[in-house]
Motif scaffolding. Structure first.
Motif, PDB file in Angstrom:
ATOM      1  N   LEU A  48       2.201 -12.516  -4.582  1.00  0.00           N
ATOM      2  CA  LEU A  48       1.121 -13.353  -5.185  1.00  0.00           C
ATOM      3  C   LEU A  48       1.180 -14.680  -4.449  1.00  0.00           C
ATOM      4  O   LEU A  48       0.093 -15.050  -4.078  1.00  0.00           O
ATOM      5  N   GLN A  49       2.068 -15.323  -4.117  1.00  0.00           N
ATOM      6  CA  GLN A  49       2.222 -16.629  -3.338  1.00  0.00           C
ATOM      7  C   GLN A  49       1.632 -16.219  -1.657  1.00  0.00           C
ATOM      8  O   GLN A  49       0.614 -17.209  -1.564  1.00  0.00           O
ATOM      9  N   GLU A  50       1.959 -15.353  -1.334  1.00  0.00           N
ATOM     10  CA  GLU A  50       1.277 -14.689   0.219  1.00  0.00           C
ATOM     11  C   GLU A  50      -0.046 -14.737  -0.185  1.00  0.00           C
ATOM     12  O   GLU A  50      -1.134 -15.174   0.792  1.00  0.00           O
ATOM     13  N   GLY A  51      -0.680 -14.016  -0.866  1.00  0.00           N
ATOM     14  CA  GLY A  51      -1.945 -13.586  -1.210  1.00  0.00           C
ATOM     15  C   GLY A  51      -2.924 -14.788  -1.339  1.00  0.00           C
ATOM     16  O   GLY A  51      -3.955 -15.161  -1.075  1.00  0.00           O
ATOM     17  N   LEU A  52      -2.516 -15.602  -2.477  1.00  0.00           N
ATOM     18  CA  LEU A  52      -3.068 -17.026  -2.834  1.00  0.00           C
ATOM     19  C   LEU A  52      -3.190 -17.871  -1.617  1.00  0.00           C
ATOM     20  O   LEU A  52      -4.121 -18.430  -1.379  1.00  0.00           O
ATOM     21  N   LYS A  53      -2.059 -18.015  -0.784  1.00  0.00           N
ATOM     22  CA  LYS A  53      -1.916 -18.708   0.378  1.00  0.00           C
ATOM     23  C   LYS A  53      -3.151 -18.236   1.441  1.00  0.00           C
ATOM     24  O   LYS A  53      -3.753 -19.111   1.924  1.00  0.00           O
ATOM     25  N   ALA A  54      -3.543 -17.099   1.539  1.00  0.00           N
ATOM     26  CA  ALA A  54      -4.311 -16.321   2.303  1.00  0.00           C
ATOM     27  C   ALA A  54      -5.443 -16.829   2.034  1.00  0.00           C
ATOM     28  O   ALA A  54      -6.375 -16.908   2.770  1.00  0.00           O
ATOM     29  N   GLU A  55      -5.840 -16.588   0.951  1.00  0.00           N
ATOM     30  CA  GLU A  55      -7.190 -17.008  -0.005  1.00  0.00           C
ATOM     31  C   GLU A  55      -7.610 -18.277  -0.067  1.00  0.00           C
ATOM     32  O   GLU A  55      -9.089 -18.755   0.282  1.00  0.00           O
ATOM     33  N   LEU A  56      -6.597 -19.311  -0.449  1.00  0.00           N
ATOM     34  CA  LEU A  56      -7.192 -20.754  -0.747  1.00  0.00           C
ATOM     35  C   LEU A  56      -6.243 -21.585   0.252  1.00  0.00           C
ATOM     36  O   LEU A  56      -6.564 -22.998  -0.086  1.00  0.00           O
ATOM     37  N   GLY A  57      -5.270 -21.334   1.092  1.00  0.00           N
ATOM     38  CA  GLY A  57      -4.573 -22.299   1.664  1.00  0.00           C
ATOM     39  C   GLY A  57      -3.757 -23.091   0.723  1.00  0.00           C
ATOM     40  O   GLY A  57      -2.974 -22.505  -0.018  1.00  0.00           O
ATOM     41  N   ASP A  58      -3.862 -24.381   0.869  1.00  0.00           N
ATOM     42  CA  ASP A  58      -2.863 -25.187  -0.012  1.00  0.00           C
ATOM     43  C   ASP A  58      -3.466 -25.682  -1.100  1.00  0.00           C
ATOM     44  O   ASP A  58      -2.921 -26.355  -1.972  1.00  0.00           O
ATOM     45  N   ASP A  59      -4.682 -24.994  -1.588  1.00  0.00           N
ATOM     46  CA  ASP A  59      -5.332 -25.371  -2.878  1.00  0.00           C
ATOM     47  C   ASP A  59      -4.908 -24.826  -3.990  1.00  0.00           C
ATOM     48  O   ASP A  59      -4.875 -25.151  -5.093  1.00  0.00           O
ATOM     49  N   MET A  60      -4.003 -23.817  -3.739  1.00  0.00           N
ATOM     50  CA  MET A  60      -3.094 -23.325  -5.089  1.00  0.00           C
ATOM     51  C   MET A  60      -1.734 -22.785  -4.666  1.00  0.00           C
ATOM     52  O   MET A  60      -1.694 -22.057  -3.434  1.00  0.00           O
ATOM     53  N   THR A  61      -0.675 -23.052  -5.041  1.00  0.00           N
ATOM     54  CA  THR A  61       0.554 -22.841  -4.882  1.00  0.00           C
ATOM     55  C   THR A  61       1.321 -22.345  -6.098  1.00  0.00           C
ATOM     56  O   THR A  61       0.740 -22.636  -7.154  1.00  0.00           O
ATOM     57  N   VAL A  62       2.278 -21.308  -5.848  1.00  0.00           N
ATOM     58  CA  VAL A  62       3.209 -20.986  -7.194  1.00  0.00           C
ATOM     59  C   VAL A  62       4.518 -21.434  -7.010  1.00  0.00           C
ATOM     60  O   VAL A  62       5.130 -21.065  -6.111  1.00  0.00           O
ATOM     61  N   ARG A  63       4.954 -22.372  -8.035  1.00  0.00           N
ATOM     62  CA  ARG A  63       6.159 -22.785  -7.893  1.00  0.00           C
ATOM     63  C   ARG A  63       7.183 -21.862  -8.690  1.00  0.00           C
ATOM     64  O   ARG A  63       6.887 -21.866 -10.047  1.00  0.00           O
ATOM     65  N   VAL A  64       8.349 -21.484  -8.361  1.00  0.00           N
ATOM     66  CA  VAL A  64       9.068 -20.443  -9.216  1.00  0.00           C
ATOM     67  C   VAL A  64      10.173 -21.185  -9.868  1.00  0.00           C
ATOM     68  O   VAL A  64      11.009 -22.078  -9.119  1.00  0.00           O
ATOM     69  N   TYR A  65      10.627 -20.926 -11.241  1.00  0.00           N
ATOM     70  CA  TYR A  65      11.531 -21.422 -11.703  1.00  0.00           C
ATOM     71  C   TYR A  65      12.467 -20.095 -12.384  1.00  0.00           C
ATOM     72  O   TYR A  65      12.180 -19.580 -13.240  1.00  0.00           O
ATOM     73  N   PRO A  66      13.407 -19.672 -11.369  1.00  0.00           N
ATOM     74  CA  PRO A  66      14.290 -18.666 -11.708  1.00  0.00           C
ATOM     75  C   PRO A  66      15.359 -18.936 -12.539  1.00  0.00           C
ATOM     76  O   PRO A  66      15.742 -19.884 -13.039  1.00  0.00           O
ATOM     77  N   GLY A  67      15.967 -17.616 -13.009  1.00  0.00           N
ATOM     78  CA  GLY A  67      17.320 -17.997 -13.752  1.00  0.00           C
ATOM     79  C   GLY A  67      17.495 -18.828 -14.984  1.00  0.00           C
ATOM     80  O   GLY A  67      18.135 -19.240 -15.269  1.00  0.00           O
ATOM     81  N   GLY A  68      16.011 -18.704 -15.768  1.00  0.00           N
ATOM     82  CA  GLY A  68      15.927 -19.530 -16.977  1.00  0.00           C
ATOM     83  C   GLY A  68      15.596 -20.743 -16.832  1.00  0.00           C
ATOM     84  O   GLY A  68      16.294 -21.662 -17.659  1.00  0.00           O
ATOM     85  N   GLU A  69      15.468 -21.471 -15.891  1.00  0.00           N
ATOM     86  CA  GLU A  69      15.254 -22.767 -15.464  1.00  0.00           C
ATOM     87  C   GLU A  69      14.340 -23.653 -16.655  1.00  0.00           C
ATOM     88  O   GLU A  69      14.680 -24.822 -16.841  1.00  0.00           O
ATOM     89  N   LEU A  70      13.164 -22.885 -17.137  1.00  0.00           N
ATOM     90  CA  LEU A  70      12.612 -23.358 -18.034  1.00  0.00           C
ATOM     91  C   LEU A  70      12.595 -23.005 -19.491  1.00  0.00           C
ATOM     92  O   LEU A  70      11.750 -22.954 -20.159  1.00  0.00           O
ATOM     93  N   GLY A  71      13.947 -22.366 -19.381  1.00  0.00           N
ATOM     94  CA  GLY A  71      14.208 -21.806 -20.716  1.00  0.00           C
ATOM     95  C   GLY A  71      15.057 -20.464 -20.739  1.00  0.00           C
ATOM     96  O   GLY A  71      15.010 -19.545 -20.006  1.00  0.00           O
ATOM     97  N   LYS A  72      16.225 -20.541 -21.368  1.00  0.00           N
ATOM     98  CA  LYS A  72      17.220 -19.449 -21.194  1.00  0.00           C
ATOM     99  C   LYS A  72      16.972 -18.049 -21.614  1.00  0.00           C
ATOM    100  O   LYS A  72      17.236 -17.332 -21.184  1.00  0.00           O
TER     101      LYS A  72
END
Length: 328
Positions: A48-72
């Motif tokens: 998903l990150q690579e696909g959006l990068k190819a389509e939009l450059g830096d206009d859209m990025t995906v920041r990942v919060y693994p391991g329950g960082e936004l809620g356990k």
């Protein structure tokens, strides 16, 4: 003076343009509850990150919060995305089975035949199950590899070998299957399996072989039975609908390009590859027992598990979903 004025105007104009560009840039938060090395990263997040990068450059990025960082809590994943805590989440329908009862028909024994991929059946049935995904846009829906028995100090060759055992399951459909085999289902998130096996809270697990690697279960389980018709698991990746609706047309088009069967196929292919590699490694380990059932041995399990599918589907009134997923 004229040149200086022109320079100042040029700089001001550049700042305005730069500000406008920055205003259009979007960062989407993607929350999940497993470690970064889990199969999810390479099969869903990075494509998903690579696909959006190819389509939009830096206009859209995906920041990942693994391991329950936004809620356990793994069980709260869907609520988390609806409330906007995260823009995108990964979760298992089985953790909140009552919400996804029709989607989870894909998990039942005999619905997706062995050797077949499950994601096409789910997406083909979206018109029948879409109401189970309120306030979100599904980006990926797929099934795991076929479930196996993962046991500690107990070999499973016949249904009688399960009598009275406590078996971890992911959701209501697996629970019904385990009850039909005479064992007691214990529902818990995947992250709790290791300790539960280690301490004897459970005797074994019904899940896909990929979980053995992803959750290090080979350290606490020593017997594995392959080939019984036990169904599969289902997974979702969903995005907050309001967040999606607020994007530009170009940004939505980029997400649409990779959402759906593209990401789902990537995920399910990776899950199956991980499972095949895991089984091969277990067979090569002298300290592990891998039991591959014969057709007759598998049929003995199927005589008890396959009827569960018809019973559950009938209680749900989901015969149309079953027919669609089976391609009938």
């Amino acid at each position: 003076m004229i040149h200086k004025s022109i320079s100042r105007l040029a700089i001001s104009a550049a700042l305005v343009v730069g500000g406008a560009t920055a205003a259009l840039a979007e960062e989407l938060s993607f929350a999940h509850f497993v470690p970064p090395q889990h199969t999810l990263t390479g099969s869903v997040i990075e494509p998903l990150q690579e696909g959006l990068k190819a389509e939009l450059g830096d206009d859209m990025t995906v920041r990942v919060y693994p391991g329950g960082e936004l809620g356990k809590g793994p069980l709260e994943q869907y609520v988390r995305v609806v409330q906007g805590v995260a823009d995108i989440v990964w979760g298992l329908p089985g953790y909140t089975s009552s919400q996804f009862s029709k989607t989870m028909v894909a998990e039942m024994p005999g619905v997706i035949e062995g050797g077949q991929m499950g994601y096409p059946a789910i997406w083909k049935s979206m018109d029948l199950i879409k109401d189970e995904f309120p306030a979100t846009k599904p980006l990926a829906l797929w099934t795991s590899e076929p479930n196996i028995f993962i046991m500690k100090d107990k070999d499973v060759r016949t249904p009688d070998d399960l009598k009275g055992l406590k078996m971890r399951v992911a959701g209501a459909t697996s629970a019904a299957v385990i009850e039909a085999l005479g064992a007691t289902p214990v529902q818990m998130p995947a992250g709790e399996i290791y300790n539960a096996l280690q301490t004897g809270l459970i005797d074994g697990v019904v899940t896909g072989a990929s979980a053995v690697s992803d959750f290090k279960l080979l350290e606490v389980a020593n017997s594995y039975t392959v080939g019984a018709p036990l169904g599969r698991l289902t997974f979702y990746v969903v995005m907050n609908q309001g967040r999606y609706d607020g994007l530009t047309d170009a940004q939505k088009a980029a997400i649409d390009k990779f959402a759906g069967e593209y990401l789902s196929k990537s995920a399910e292919t990776a899950w199956n590859k991980r499972a095949d590699e895991t089984i091969a490694a277990l067979k090569a380990d002298a300290g592990k027992t891998v039991i591959t059932l014969t057709e007759d041995e598998a049929a003995a399990f199927g005589a008890l598990t396959i009827p569960v599918t018809e019973k559950v589907v009938g209680e749900l009134g989901a015969e149309d979903v079953l027919t669609s997923m089976r391609g009938e």
